[in-house]
Design an enzyme around this catalytic site. Structure first.
Site, PDB file in Angstrom:
ATOM      1  CB  SER A  81     -77.698  42.978  23.015  1.00 17.04           C
ATOM      2  OG  SER A  81     -77.565  41.846  23.860  1.00 17.04           O
ATOM      3  CG  ASP A  82     -83.472  44.179  26.449  1.00 20.06           C
ATOM      4  OD1 ASP A  82     -83.180  43.491  27.449  1.00 20.06           O
ATOM      5  OD2 ASP A  82     -84.458  44.926  26.414  1.00 20.06           O
ATOM      6  CB  CYS A  83     -81.610  39.781  28.308  1.00 19.10           C
ATOM      7  SG  CYS A  83     -80.587  40.783  29.437  1.00 19.10           S
TER       8      CYS A  83
END
Lengths: 686, 686
Positions: free
Chosen positions: A237-239
């Site tokens: 996932s993006d952060c």
């Protein structure tokens, strides 16, 4: 462990030795050690967009958009190979000292292959521009360079942000990008498909936003595409994107549901802290043990492919980091990426006639203007000023001129407190090099920026007012002026300098490359990987993800400098074009008076109603020709070039004849006029 | 105007042509134009402590404390002359473009001749150290350089902060410095007296704090001293100090009373905005028109002396700013100012034995570490790293090592996130150059600083914890190590490196000078202008302004490196000392194997009970000797050297015999042991 087994088999065996708690712990980006199984702690988060980033000293290459401007995938691949070499050298050194912290691993979260859909997007400079083909070619090259071609991955690349992600930054945590089936297939997915199918990218990162209603990090539609393409790496996932599910997207009610949704849809690693709730989600019945096991197998498989559980490959000497060979590569990239947009003959400068040069502007002595974002720290930045000082034997006078965007340098002063100095410098000089532009403080990522602009996006395509005034005042001195614009996107400088160089964020050796170009040691050869528009007023809404009226494939309106455009100090032209056996046979003549590098650009036009409106790039090749030299080159035309996409998203070949164009620019009136050369064309049947 | 008249007469005539409103307006630091009288707007605030400051590009000299460490008043004077040359060149250019803003005038608010009483004071590096004689000599030289010796002042210097001002920064707006009559005359006033009486300094700036109950900007006692000394320049308040009268010192009730008190006591120019109330104060009967007139005459007199109402002197070409000659002067100052504190023989480095050097530390590639505060911006900073890269033909590996004072570089990382890189760099190298220290963000002025330390002062004399840990970890690699400390004050690095160089804030050419010293192109020759103490724990209270147990004249306790100490690569000793005709006749032999510069230091000891406890500096001379050379030098012993100060502040000659010492260090056991040389002594009668 038995190396005769496949990575998949080894990952399954290893996973099955873990408890479910241990398996779940391995899905955090900061995975702890499982000492009894010989698994060390590992932090998945590392960066390497244009050189190893955020990990101390490294070689700082030009920003990604500049790499694209080279139109040279061999050089892009080499930049990535250097990045990987330095990443592994540092990984070995850090590991030897027990340091397994963030930015120290082998999983690099690069490249960014989003399409630079709108020139206002602050992160556009992280991409390879607006064209799916150019993006895919550079993306594949970058992945190849990062991953290497050994049995063990040198590092693991990661294609991001999957998919359909290009601002607005301010809205990214809650935004829903609405995309037609046609645009999805025609524009947004091809580069991802190419990186998975052709470059076997090891990682894919989901985007923050929703795509047609589903959060990109838990999109059944997008995951189905990865499966269809045969993706067998890890998904991250993006952060803190998974936390957006319940906090901003409102598609789940709480952390447990968000963790469960992401995991079940196929997100293996959570950059963020939502997966600490995985066990609670398991207990609540939202996920099953098999979901955790499957993800754990995926991530252990990547670590196995990186050789983390085998004998380490030969040690890379620490001195390789930022060594002379790597620095030379960064310089070559800077040399090839700068784009000459205007030149009335002032360039290259005739040194014999010059005593004094004034180098003026907020980006003249700025390392930020070399770096872009997602960068390392160089041990030897050469700013534009320093490059000119090192190259020129006469007197160089420097004036900062103004702040990058504030109206004064000194808080106690009146606005415009450095204009008088700048004008005095210009008056004292024979030639002015005026260095303007942006940097990542005003063109960047949400959360990184600190100015009047909205969360890193640009409000328009002009320079900040402080710089517009600077140009006006310095121009009034009436000296021959080279305008150098460092920016990662389309900028309209709204002035008429004698020469204009778009330098991008050219990396640690930017000043050296600029000086070489200005004094004619080399001819400029970069080409625009994005359209430079006249004004933002005539662009579609920033939030509109339809490709209508966006990029050179769909519009010729509002264009200041076209995609693919860039001048040299010589004159090259296409003297012959044929098509045979799937290849374009292109003859190029350098009819000018200097050796130069240039780029053969190959465009295809499909007349069917499903095709994009304009001719589209389908091949390119960087070439080098001596003055007067004429040579013939073969460029393959990929099969995909003949396909078009229907409104329901089906891609296939609709037409039986196409027009193929070759030259050193786009086959349109503006491009040909600006370049002073005409593309050759031929009608072909695939 | 008639130039045959004196400046005083012209100022009176000009003032008398003004209305009282116009006169009052001229007492603001940002004085408006009086167009009908040909008086242009003028902003009195400009800075030039070590090069022209805050005014765009200029030559950046080493910080003032470093200039003092040269023990070379000719070089100090030249630094000031360069500063004045650039100030006037820029003043002419700015004026020509109608820019009369702050930091663009000819009234430079330098030098800072406060006594560096306590090593914790954040602004100590702006001074010439702890000794009144050394301070006065450098202060006079700086004033002479700034003001020139023409009929017209080149620029107007300003002695600050009058008087008794040395922290704490956090309390400066409300603090009352309590000083005995003896300390006042013995320590705090002599430099001011010398600058007024001997150098005819054109300006004096009052301090923020109170002195024995009176605000320094309106102290009858201090003003009486200026009158006694024959001061005939302008007096300016420190910035917004007059507003402190009612806001913090509580000696007045409101702005009107503060303005009135300052003006009536003798403060001509108000840096701040309290004097906008002068007319209201006049109306309220708190001041008289004659008070305004008198101040206006004083300030117009300074402007007349600067030639502002005459034909401008010949134009200084703008290219003189930061020209090669000025840069060479900055380099010479850096070369002369660095102090070699330890050397077990590692220095100078033997290049032939070195392949790889690791340059490590937060100050290694820092321009802030070159600048200090109150500085200009250079067009060519040479950091320590760059200096070594430019000088050394082998491989240079750089690692930042740690943040200057924070516990990590990256906010997302664990603490100590750059130590592993630093240790790996050390392991890969033959020699380590470890660059530690401070900069103006943690050693500076109240309001300028942004760290854990209190308002710019230091809490102790150690390096920040991040750097103490860095030294520990890098030392463990066991490589030969040169520690380079950039700081403006006494620092105890608490370690035992092979060599230790205290580099101060060495200005734009600091890295070049450091490399020349490290590789033995020149021998180090700077001397400490302050005592380096072992610990702050044994210092008197920071708020205690008594000189008891402070500085080398009063204490020999707690000393790490003594005032006047500094090694060379050779060995010089005093072989003969005589006194005759008011002069010390000193023979010095270079018995070492290299040419070197060194400093003859002359100390005097007065046995009477009123004298300071220890021998005090009364003369010095920078000399240059070839290997084996022996030469005789004459140093005048000033009459004041024979005076002492009684408890009631009376200064006179009490004794009839004195002991005179000469050598290249102080005449005490520690200094002589560290220097490996003994001072010669002779009993004399003045």
């Amino acid at each position: 462990m038995n190396k005769a087994l496949s990575a998949q088999q080894r990952a399954e065996l290893l996973t099955d030795e873990m408890t479910v708690e241990e398996q779940a712990s391995q899905l955090r980006y900061d995975a702890p050690a499982v000492e009894r199984l010989g698994i060390s702690a590992y932090n998945w988060w590392n960066e390497g967009l244009h050189g190893l980033a955020r990990s101390g000293i490294s070689t700082v290459f030009p920003q990604a958009i500049a790499l694209a401007a080279m139109f040279d995938t061999n050089e892009t691949e080499n930049a990535a190979a250097v990045t990987a070499e330095e990443a592994r050298a540092k990984y070995q050194a850090y590991s030897a000292h027990g340091d397994t912290d963030i930015y120290k691993g082998l999983t690099l979260w690069a490249p960014n292959i989003n399409i630079f859909r709108d020139p206002r997007w602050g992160r556009g400079h992280e991409t390879y521009g607006e064209d799916p083909f150019l993006t895919a070619e550079n993306g594949k090259a970058y992945v190849k360079g990062l991953q290497g071609n050994g049995d063990t991955l040198k590092t693991a690349a990661c294609a991001k942000h999957f998919a359909v992600h290009s601002g607005p930054e301010a809205l990214r945590h809650e935004f829903n990008a609405e995309v037609s089936a046609k645009d999805m297939e025609e524009t947004y997915l091809p580069a991802f498909e190419a990186l998975v199918k052709e470059a076997h990218v090891e990682g894919v990162m989901g985007a923050y936003n929703r795509v047609n209603g589903e959060p990109a990090c838990a999109s059944r539609f997008l995951m189905s595409k990865l499966n269809e393409w045969g993706f067998d790496g890890y998904f991250v996932s993006d952060c803190w994107a998974v936390q957006d599910f319940h906090q901003h997207h409102m598609v789940t009610a709480n952390e447990l549901e968000s963790a469960a949704l992401a995991l079940k849809t196929g997100c293996d690693i959570n950059c963020g802290c939502t997966y600490v709730k995985l066990l609670a989600a398991l207990e609540a019945g939202l996920i099953e043990k098999e979901d955790i096991r499957r993800a754990c197998v995926n991530v252990m498989r990547t670590r196995i492919r990186l050789g983390m559980f085998d004998e380490q490959p030969e040690k890379i000497p620490f001195e390789k980091v930022a060594c002379a060979e790597h620095k030379a590569a960064a310089l070559r990239c800077a040399e090839k990426s700068m784009v000459l947009l205007e030149n009335n003959g002032l360039l290259p400068l005739d040194e014999s006639k010059l005593k004094t040069i004034a180098v003026i502007g907020p980006n003249a002595d700025s390392t930020a203007a070399l770096e872009g974002n997602y960068c390392g720290r160089s041990d030897s930045y050469v700013t534009f000023l320093r490059g000119i000082q090192q190259r020129f034997n006469g007197r160089v006078i420097f004036a900062e001129g103004c702040h990058l965007y504030k109206d004064r340098i000194s808080g106690l002063a009146d606005h415009g407190d450095r204009y008088a100095e700048a004008v005095a410098a210009a008056e004292a000089a024979d030639v002015v090099i005026l260095c303007v532009g942006l940097d990542a403080t005003i063109e960047g990522e949400e959360g990184d920026t600190g100015n009047e602009f909205s969360s890193g996006d640009k409000t328009d395509l002009r320079l900040p007012e402080s710089q517009r005034l600077l140009i006006e005042k310095v121009s009034a001195a009436g000296k021959p002026t080279v305008l150098v614009c460092a920016a990662g996107s389309s900028v309209n400088t709204e002035c008429s300098p004698d020469a204009l160089i778009h330098a991008w964020y050219p990396g640690e050796a930017g000043g050296t490359a600029l000086a070489e170009i200005i004094f004619g040691d080399i001819s400029p050869s970069g080409k625009l990987p994005v359209t430079f528009y006249k004004t933002a007023d005539e662009l579609p809404e920033f939030t509109d993800y339809s490709m209508k009226d966006r990029t050179y494939r769909y519009t010729k309106k509002n264009v200041l400098y076209p995609f693919g455009y860039g001048m040299t100090y010589s004159h090259t032209e296409c003297t012959s074009l044929e098509y045979s056996g799937g290849k374009a046979i292109v003859t190029i003549k350098n009819s000018g008076e200097r050796a130069c590098e240039d780029v053969i650009e190959l465009y295809i036009k499909d007349g069917c109603e499903n095709a994009v409106p304009n001719a589209a790039l389908c091949g390119f090749m960087r070439i080098k020709l001596d003055a007067g030299e004429e040579r013939t080159f073969e460029l393959p035309v990929p099969e995909k070039a003949f396909t078009a996409v229907s409104n329901d998203g089906e891609r296939k070949i609709f037409s039986d004849t196409f027009t193929l164009y070759a030259g050193v620019c786009q086959p349109d009136e503006l491009s040909e006029r600006l370049s002073g050369t005409k593309c050759a064309s031929v009608n072909i049947m695939p």
